[in-house]
Design an enzyme around this catalytic site. Structure first.
Site, PDB file in Angstrom:
ATOM      1  N   GLU A 160       0.826  -1.203   0.000  1.00  0.00           N
ATOM      2  CA  GLU A 160       0.000   0.000   0.000  1.00  0.00           C
ATOM      3  C   GLU A 160       0.861   1.253   0.000  1.00  0.00           C
ATOM      4  O   GLU A 160       0.515   2.251  -0.631  1.00  0.00           O
ATOM      5  CB  GLU A 160      -0.929   0.003   1.218  1.00  0.00           C
ATOM      6  CG  GLU A 160      -1.951   1.122   1.240  1.00  0.00           C
ATOM      7  CD  GLU A 160      -1.461   2.410   1.906  1.00  0.00           C
ATOM      8  OE1 GLU A 160      -2.141   3.439   1.772  1.00  0.00           O
ATOM      9  OE2 GLU A 160      -0.394   2.385   2.561  1.00  0.00           O
ATOM     10  N   GLU A 161       1.999   1.210   0.692  1.00  0.00           N
ATOM     11  CA  GLU A 161       2.779   2.422   0.920  1.00  0.00           C
ATOM     12  C   GLU A 161       3.415   3.000  -0.329  1.00  0.00           C
ATOM     13  O   GLU A 161       3.485   4.217  -0.483  1.00  0.00           O
ATOM     14  CB  GLU A 161       3.874   2.158   1.970  1.00  0.00           C
ATOM     15  CG  GLU A 161       3.361   1.859   3.369  1.00  0.00           C
ATOM     16  CD  GLU A 161       2.672   3.041   4.035  1.00  0.00           C
ATOM     17  OE1 GLU A 161       2.521   4.097   3.391  1.00  0.00           O
ATOM     18  OE2 GLU A 161       2.294   2.913   5.199  1.00  0.00           O
ATOM     19  N   HIS A 163       4.716   7.101   9.439  1.00  0.00           N
ATOM     20  CA  HIS A 163       5.890   7.043   8.560  1.00  0.00           C
ATOM     21  C   HIS A 163       7.189   7.463   9.248  1.00  0.00           C
ATOM     22  O   HIS A 163       8.155   7.841   8.565  1.00  0.00           O
ATOM     23  CB  HIS A 163       5.688   7.914   7.317  1.00  0.00           C
ATOM     24  CG  HIS A 163       4.561   7.472   6.436  1.00  0.00           C
ATOM     25  ND1 HIS A 163       4.176   8.184   5.311  1.00  0.00           N
ATOM     26  CD2 HIS A 163       3.725   6.406   6.496  1.00  0.00           C
ATOM     27  CE1 HIS A 163       3.164   7.564   4.731  1.00  0.00           C
ATOM     28  NE2 HIS A 163       2.868   6.484   5.439  1.00  0.00           N
TER      29      HIS A 163
END
Length: 454
Positions: free
Chosen positions: A324-325, A422
């Protein structure tokens, strides 16, 4: 007389059904808070597996670990879905500083995901501060060429919903390097997407799109304290030069997997309800909030159904999405395979907003289904769940396309999420056990209600 009797029977049926639903939700919350592996799974995923950046050894370990744990639940099926994902490595620790008189002032930075490296000797160039991409473009090539562009637009503290604050400024991280590169900049430094002032740079993907590799410029995040300090120095000296060095590298795509487990529906096995989170994480912390929490909460939904001996009408499927990132390859692959196999998804729920106390749901549905879901609001009031609003469900469930599908995003309290998002402090100790388990119970409860009444 007959009409009165029919009305009484209907009212009695509705009251009985509501009472049964209240009892089931109570059982789900009790089991989640007293008898779930949710927090233990997260402990292992964070502290034994660790960071799970797509294409890394950690991601491979995460796939194997979660598959093994799902297999212990006695599900009808557990399997892996192959997907090709990007492989990007950060390399050596990044370096950044300015020279003021005879004093060297260092700054905490980290390369943005998918960024190219600086030259081996690093980059030293005049730094220009801007607040937006629009301001950058207004400068034009003559003023930008050869310079380091410093994007310094903070997240807006006026937004109570912090995801709105994030959305209002994340374009400088995702598009800043591409836009500055087109004007001939040498590199980009971006203020971290974080509401508090600290010394932790927050990574995240920068998107070059179709920019040729040879024209891509390096991009790094700077901590919020670092951004404030650099901005003050620029007020004192507008010709200030900034140095930074990073050695990140991209490789060919590699094979990875979505991890999938399911309980077959007793009445409509062909109708699928998905719950999931993304298994990959950034590499600075261990990805406990983003999105280890969502993964173990999703696994816990099936665990709780098994523990309570609940046999769903529809097939319940947990999907732990990969990548996803920095690419959404896992979510895209799942959507493609579902379409190819003519699967009928009636519901998809994603948890990707941290493991904080649940507050409600963000709902992407037609008016009929939205009304149905909001009609269950009173059942959630004892658990302090009050947000039932239309909105985005989640990045990984977005590619799932079926007629009339309902998509849901779990809505936890978001006030502290971007303190960890993050960054290197996104670790296991940032997640509260009880809050995590309450989220799992809340997801399970909505899944139960939707399954029962569809």
């Amino acid at each position: 007389m007959k009409k009165s009797l029919l009305f009484i029977l209907l009212q009695s049926t509705l009251c009985f059904s509501q009472s049964a639903d209240e009892a089931t939700l109570k059982q789900l919350y009790k089991s989640a808070l007293t008898d779930s592996h949710c927090y233990g799974w997260l402990d292992d995923l964070s502290n034994k597996v660790g960071q799970r950046l797509s294409g890394s050894v950690g991601a491979e370990k995460g796939v194997l670990y979660t598959k093994q744990q799902l297999e212990t639940l006695g599900l009808d099926r557990v399997y892996l879905q192959e997907v090709m994902v990007p492989k990007w490595e950060r390399g050596d620790k990044e370096i950044a500083y300015v020279q003021v008189a005879k004093k060297k002032i260092s700054f905490p930075i980290c390369a943005l995901g998918m960024s190219v490296a600086t030259p081996k000797e690093g980059i030293l160039a005049q730094v220009i501060e801007v607040k937006s991409i629009e301001e950058l473009k207004s400068l034009g090539t003559d003023k930008v060429k050869g310079k380091i562009i410093f994007f310094n637009r903070p997240m807006n503290p006026e937004f109570i919903e912090t995801f709105h604050a994030y959305g209002s400024c994340v374009d400088q991280r995702s598009s800043g390097a591409r836009e500055a590169g087109e004007l001939g900049a040498a590199g980009v430094i971006v203020r971290s997407m974080n509401l508090r002032l600290d010394d932790l740079p927050h990574t995240g993907m920068t998107n070059y799109k179709d920019t040729p590799v040879e024209n891509r410029i390096p991009a790094a995040a700077i901590s919020t304290n670092g951004a404030e300090a650099l901005s003050k120095l620029l007020i004192e000296n507008s010709n200030l030069s900034f140095f930074f060095k990073q050695s990140c590298q991209s490789f060919e795509d590699v094979k990875s997997y979505n991890v999938i487990g399911e309980i077959k529906g007793t009445e409509h096995p062909e109708r699928i309800m998905v719950v999931g989170g993304h298994l990959d994480s950034w590499d600075l912390g261990d990805g406990s909030q983003d999105d280890g929490a969502g993964c173990v909460q999703s696994m816990a939904v099936l665990e709780l159904f098994k523990k309570l001996n609940y046999h769903p009408k529809n097939t319940i499927r947990v999907v732990l999405f990969m990548n996803e990132e920095n690419g959404v390859k896992g979510g895209t692959k799942y959507g493609e395979e579902s379409k190819k196999n003519n699967e009928n998804h009636i519901f998809a729920m994603e948890s990707d907003s941290g493991g904080f106390s649940p507050r409600g749901f963000s709902i992407d549905a037609d008016e009929m289904n939205f009304s149905k879901i909001t009609g269950w609001k009173k059942l959630f009031e004892p658990y302090l769940i009050h947000i039932f609003e239309k909105g985005h469900s989640g990045t990984d469930v977005e590619p799932i396309q079926s007629d009339g599908i309902v998509k849901i995003g779990l809505h936890p309290d978001s006030q502290r999420y971007f303190d960890y998002h993050h960054a290197a402090n996104d670790k296991f100790d940032s997640v509260n056990k009880r809050e995590l388990e309450l989220g799992a119970a809340t997801m399970s409860s909505l899944m139960y209600l939707f399954d029962k009444y569809n």
